[in-house]
Design an enzyme around this catalytic site. Structure first.
Site, PDB file in Angstrom:
ATOM      1  N   HIS A  14       0.723  -5.489 -11.336  1.00  0.00           N
ATOM      2  CA  HIS A  14       1.530  -4.517 -10.927  1.00  0.00           C
ATOM      3  C   HIS A  14       2.425  -4.529 -12.176  1.00  0.00           C
ATOM      4  O   HIS A  14       2.765  -5.687 -12.398  1.00  0.00           O
ATOM      5  CB  HIS A  14       2.257  -4.325  -9.729  1.00  0.00           C
ATOM      6  CG  HIS A  14       1.556  -4.691  -8.591  1.00  0.00           C
ATOM      7  ND1 HIS A  14       0.835  -5.728  -7.946  1.00  0.00           N
ATOM      8  CD2 HIS A  14       1.254  -3.474  -7.671  1.00  0.00           C
ATOM      9  CE1 HIS A  14       0.489  -5.298  -6.790  1.00  0.00           C
ATOM     10  NE2 HIS A  14       0.332  -3.979  -6.752  1.00  0.00           N
ATOM     11  N   ASP A  48       5.160  -7.049 -11.550  1.00  0.00           N
ATOM     12  CA  ASP A  48       4.823  -8.512 -11.175  1.00  0.00           C
ATOM     13  C   ASP A  48       5.162  -9.118 -13.004  1.00  0.00           C
ATOM     14  O   ASP A  48       5.492 -10.380 -12.804  1.00  0.00           O
ATOM     15  CB  ASP A  48       3.324  -8.546 -11.067  1.00  0.00           C
ATOM     16  CG  ASP A  48       2.991  -8.017  -9.880  1.00  0.00           C
ATOM     17  OD1 ASP A  48       3.690  -7.687  -9.117  1.00  0.00           O
ATOM     18  OD2 ASP A  48       1.612  -7.522  -9.877  1.00  0.00           O
ATOM     19  N   GLU A  88     -10.785  -3.359  -0.024  1.00  0.00           N
ATOM     20  CA  GLU A  88     -10.372  -4.513   0.398  1.00  0.00           C
ATOM     21  C   GLU A  88     -10.786  -5.088   1.616  1.00  0.00           C
ATOM     22  O   GLU A  88     -10.432  -4.331   2.424  1.00  0.00           O
ATOM     23  CB  GLU A  88      -8.894  -4.510   0.002  1.00  0.00           C
ATOM     24  CG  GLU A  88      -8.339  -5.718   0.226  1.00  0.00           C
ATOM     25  CD  GLU A  88      -6.763  -6.043  -0.104  1.00  0.00           C
ATOM     26  OE1 GLU A  88      -6.447  -5.493  -1.221  1.00  0.00           O
ATOM     27  OE2 GLU A  88      -6.037  -6.673   0.488  1.00  0.00           O
ATOM     28  N   HIS A 119      -8.296  -5.016   4.471  1.00  0.00           N
ATOM     29  CA  HIS A 119      -7.847  -3.751   4.788  1.00  0.00           C
ATOM     30  C   HIS A 119      -8.859  -3.037   5.635  1.00  0.00           C
ATOM     31  O   HIS A 119      -8.746  -2.314   6.530  1.00  0.00           O
ATOM     32  CB  HIS A 119      -7.664  -2.673   3.618  1.00  0.00           C
ATOM     33  CG  HIS A 119      -6.646  -3.188   2.546  1.00  0.00           C
ATOM     34  ND1 HIS A 119      -6.040  -2.619   1.279  1.00  0.00           N
ATOM     35  CD2 HIS A 119      -5.649  -4.305   2.761  1.00  0.00           C
ATOM     36  CE1 HIS A 119      -5.050  -3.374   0.962  1.00  0.00           C
ATOM     37  NE2 HIS A 119      -4.569  -4.244   1.545  1.00  0.00           N
ATOM     38  N   ASP A 149     -11.321  -5.685  -3.667  1.00  0.00           N
ATOM     39  CA  ASP A 149     -10.042  -6.584  -3.494  1.00  0.00           C
ATOM     40  C   ASP A 149     -10.705  -7.852  -2.557  1.00  0.00           C
ATOM     41  O   ASP A 149     -10.889  -7.518  -1.357  1.00  0.00           O
ATOM     42  CB  ASP A 149      -8.843  -6.032  -3.075  1.00  0.00           C
ATOM     43  CG  ASP A 149      -8.140  -5.425  -4.485  1.00  0.00           C
ATOM     44  OD1 ASP A 149      -8.624  -5.545  -5.662  1.00  0.00           O
ATOM     45  OD2 ASP A 149      -6.892  -5.060  -4.135  1.00  0.00           O
ATOM     46  N   ASP A 194      -2.253  -8.420   7.648  1.00  0.00           N
ATOM     47  CA  ASP A 194      -2.761  -8.393   6.311  1.00  0.00           C
ATOM     48  C   ASP A 194      -2.620  -9.957   5.788  1.00  0.00           C
ATOM     49  O   ASP A 194      -1.742 -10.190   4.957  1.00  0.00           O
ATOM     50  CB  ASP A 194      -2.270  -7.340   5.329  1.00  0.00           C
ATOM     51  CG  ASP A 194      -3.092  -7.209   4.188  1.00  0.00           C
ATOM     52  OD1 ASP A 194      -4.379  -7.580   4.141  1.00  0.00           O
ATOM     53  OD2 ASP A 194      -2.648  -6.313   3.312  1.00  0.00           O
ATOM     54  N   ASP A 245      -4.503 -11.584   3.797  1.00  0.00           N
ATOM     55  CA  ASP A 245      -5.088 -11.737   2.411  1.00  0.00           C
ATOM     56  C   ASP A 245      -5.397 -13.184   2.025  1.00  0.00           C
ATOM     57  O   ASP A 245      -4.945 -13.849   1.323  1.00  0.00           O
ATOM     58  CB  ASP A 245      -3.975 -11.473   1.426  1.00  0.00           C
ATOM     59  CG  ASP A 245      -3.667 -10.002   1.532  1.00  0.00           C
ATOM     60  OD1 ASP A 245      -4.381  -9.253   1.827  1.00  0.00           O
ATOM     61  OD2 ASP A 245      -2.687  -9.510   0.819  1.00  0.00           O
TER      62      ASP A 245
HETATM   63  C1  XUL Z   1      -1.572  -4.513  -0.579  1.00  0.00           C
HETATM   64  C2  XUL Z   1      -2.510  -4.423  -1.702  1.00  0.00           C
HETATM   65  C3  XUL Z   1      -2.163  -4.307  -3.004  1.00  0.00           C
HETATM   66  C4  XUL Z   1      -3.080  -3.629  -3.986  1.00  0.00           C
HETATM   67  C5  XUL Z   1      -2.448  -3.306  -5.278  1.00  0.00           C
HETATM   68  O1  XUL Z   1      -2.312  -4.788   0.520  1.00  0.00           O
HETATM   69  O2  XUL Z   1      -3.739  -4.668  -1.547  1.00  0.00           O
HETATM   70  O3  XUL Z   1      -1.794  -5.494  -3.582  1.00  0.00           O
HETATM   71  O4  XUL Z   1      -4.175  -4.197  -4.065  1.00  0.00           O
HETATM   72  O5  XUL Z   1      -1.294  -2.511  -5.245  1.00  0.00           O
HETATM   73 CO    CO Z   2      -5.479  -4.987  -2.751  1.00  0.00          CO
END
Ligand code: XUL
Ligand code: CO
Length: 439
Positions: A103, A106, A270, A273, A298, A309, A311
């Site tokens: 981003h 970042d 993702e 998600h 993702d 989430d 991750d």
């Molecule tokens: C948030 C997410 C983000 C996007 C990019 O859950 O996945 O990091 O991938 O903005």
């Molecule tokens: Co993402």
């Protein structure tokens, strides 16, 4: 970071094969090995995310960050941002990841004005460019952070405040420009706060129309500057808002189709998600593939007992096998890749854990690829599915698919046969065992 390395004790991660007991080696990811006609490097197209690996301090709602990152002085200075960029590329290079993603915020600090913030970004982009050239690591996609700053409290492209919409547009304009400058292969739109917390204060139709307007402007600008990268929309059902407009693959596709944007976007799916949306990742992939809109992944996974989430790094072989089965069936990636949108657990705070997390994810996907390729080569699964639909290959099924018959002909068909032919077992358990044979 001119002379001293960020990871001085770690050399380039080698492939040593399944018998290796070296934790800083790949057991399965062998980039040059050919699987199903293509190198593992080209199948998997691994990418490291800047935000989780180089900005996330591993805080949680109950405690501050724990991450030990000796190269980072914790300040918002440009100097620190440049050092961090050098450390990040040392990591990508030693890991052997061909891609990264970031981003705008970042990589470079946000300042008091947009002009100054853009200057900061330009300064760090110079370092990123140098490091890309030095290491050969490329940008999978860029994106803009339209969710962290308080100005985006009500959303960005769906904000009730037209000036905030304009600010977001200016930010995305710049983020697309730097992505273009860095030779990025794509650009992602994840609707950070594009959703609502309550419908009592929300004009949903108006907000969705604004989001479409915003994306059309982005498409126009992309053409204007000659950026050839692929645009992605990333579905997520909730977090930070209780309802995100891009909630799942089907909702995204419907939105893109309704607003005549489908030709310009693919989906960035993702795993965590998908599970937050109550779907499997393979479901989301099949929905995207059916619309010819599978763009990028993702790669991560959630924890079913936690339910937010989380991750996590994707280490589940069933998951990576399912993903690779759908991906191989769809013909693989073009612009996209396996982008580790994954963060370490708060308890895994050492720099070396960044390597362990990524090695775990890369080896799990390498195995998923090998297993999926073997299942396809074996052919029993495919043959079973083909046979299950055999009644559509000729006779009445074929005529239905060709649009040659209507209700009256189907009624006549059944009356003449005296009933439907018997159903066959779906054999779910048999098929699950068949998959296990390869894992
Ligand atoms: C948030 C997410 C983000 C996007 C990019 O859950 O996945 O990091 O991938 O903005
Ligand atoms: Co993402």
């Amino acid at each position: 970071m001119a002379n001293n390395e960020a990871f001085p004790d770690i050399r380039k991660i080698p492939f040593e094969g399944p018998d290796s007991r070296n934790p800083l080696a790949f057991q399965h990811y062998n980039p040059s090995e050919t699987i199903a006609g293509k190198s593992m490097r080209d199948h998997l197209r691994f990418s490291v995310v800047y935000w989780h690996s180089f900005r996330n301090q591993l805080a949680d709602p109950f405690g501050t960050g724990t991450a030990l990152r000796p190269w980072d002085d914790g300040s918002d200075s440009l100097e620190n941002a440049r050092n961090r960029a050098r450390a990040a590329f040392e990591f990508f290079d030693k890991l052997g990841a061909p891609y990264y993603a970031f981003h705008d915020r970042d990589v470079a600090p946000e300042a008091a004005t947009l002009a100054e913030t853009n200057r900061n970004l330009d300064e760090v982009v110079k370092v990123l460019k140098e490091e890309q050239e030095r290491t050969g690591v490329r940008l999978l996609w860029g994106t803009a952070c339209l969710f962290a700053h308080p100005r985006y409290v009500h959303g960005a492209a769906t904000s009730c405040n037209a000036d905030v919409f304009s600010y977001a547009a200016a930010q995305v304009k710049k983020a697309i420009e730097v992505t273009h400058e860095l030779g990025g292969e794509g650009y992602t739109f994840w609707g950070g706060r594009e959703g609502y917390s309550t419908l009592l204060n929300t004009d949903m139709k108006r907000e969705l129309d604004h989001l479409a307007r915003f994306l059309h402007m982005a498409v126009d600008y992309k053409k204007e500057i000659g950026f050839q990268g692929q645009f992605y929309l990333e579905p997520k059902p909730k977090e930070p808002t209780k309802h995100q407009y891009d909630s799942d693959a089907a909702a995204c596709l419907n939105f893109l189709r309704e607003h005549h944007l489908l030709d310009h976007f693919k989906l960035n799916l993702e795993t965590n998600h998908a599970t937050l949306a109550g779907h499997t990742m393979q479901h989301e992939m099949e929905v995207a593939v059916a619309a010819d809109a599978l763009g990028s992944i993702d790669a991560n996974m959630g924890d079913l007992l936690l339910g937010w989430d989380t991750d996590q790094f994707p280490t589940d072989l069933y998951l990576t096998t399912e993903i690779m089965l759908s991906l191989l069936k769809a013909g693989g990636f073009t612009s996209g890749g396996l982008n580790f949108d994954a963060k370490l657990r708060r308890e895994s705070f050492d720099p070396v854990d960044l390597f362990y997390g990524h090695i775990a994810g890369m080896d799990a996907f390498a195995r998923g690829l090998k297993i999926a390729a073997a299942i396809r080569e074996d052919g029993r699964l495919d043959a079973f599915v083909r046979k299950r639909y055999a009644s559509w290959d000729n006779g009445i099924g074929r005529r239905i698919e060709l649009g040659e018959v209507g209700f009256a002909e189907l009624e006549a068909h059944i009356l003449e046969k005296g009933g439907a032919s018997p159903n066959q077992s779906g054999r779910q358990e048999f098929l699950e065992n068949l998959i296990n044979e390869f894992i």
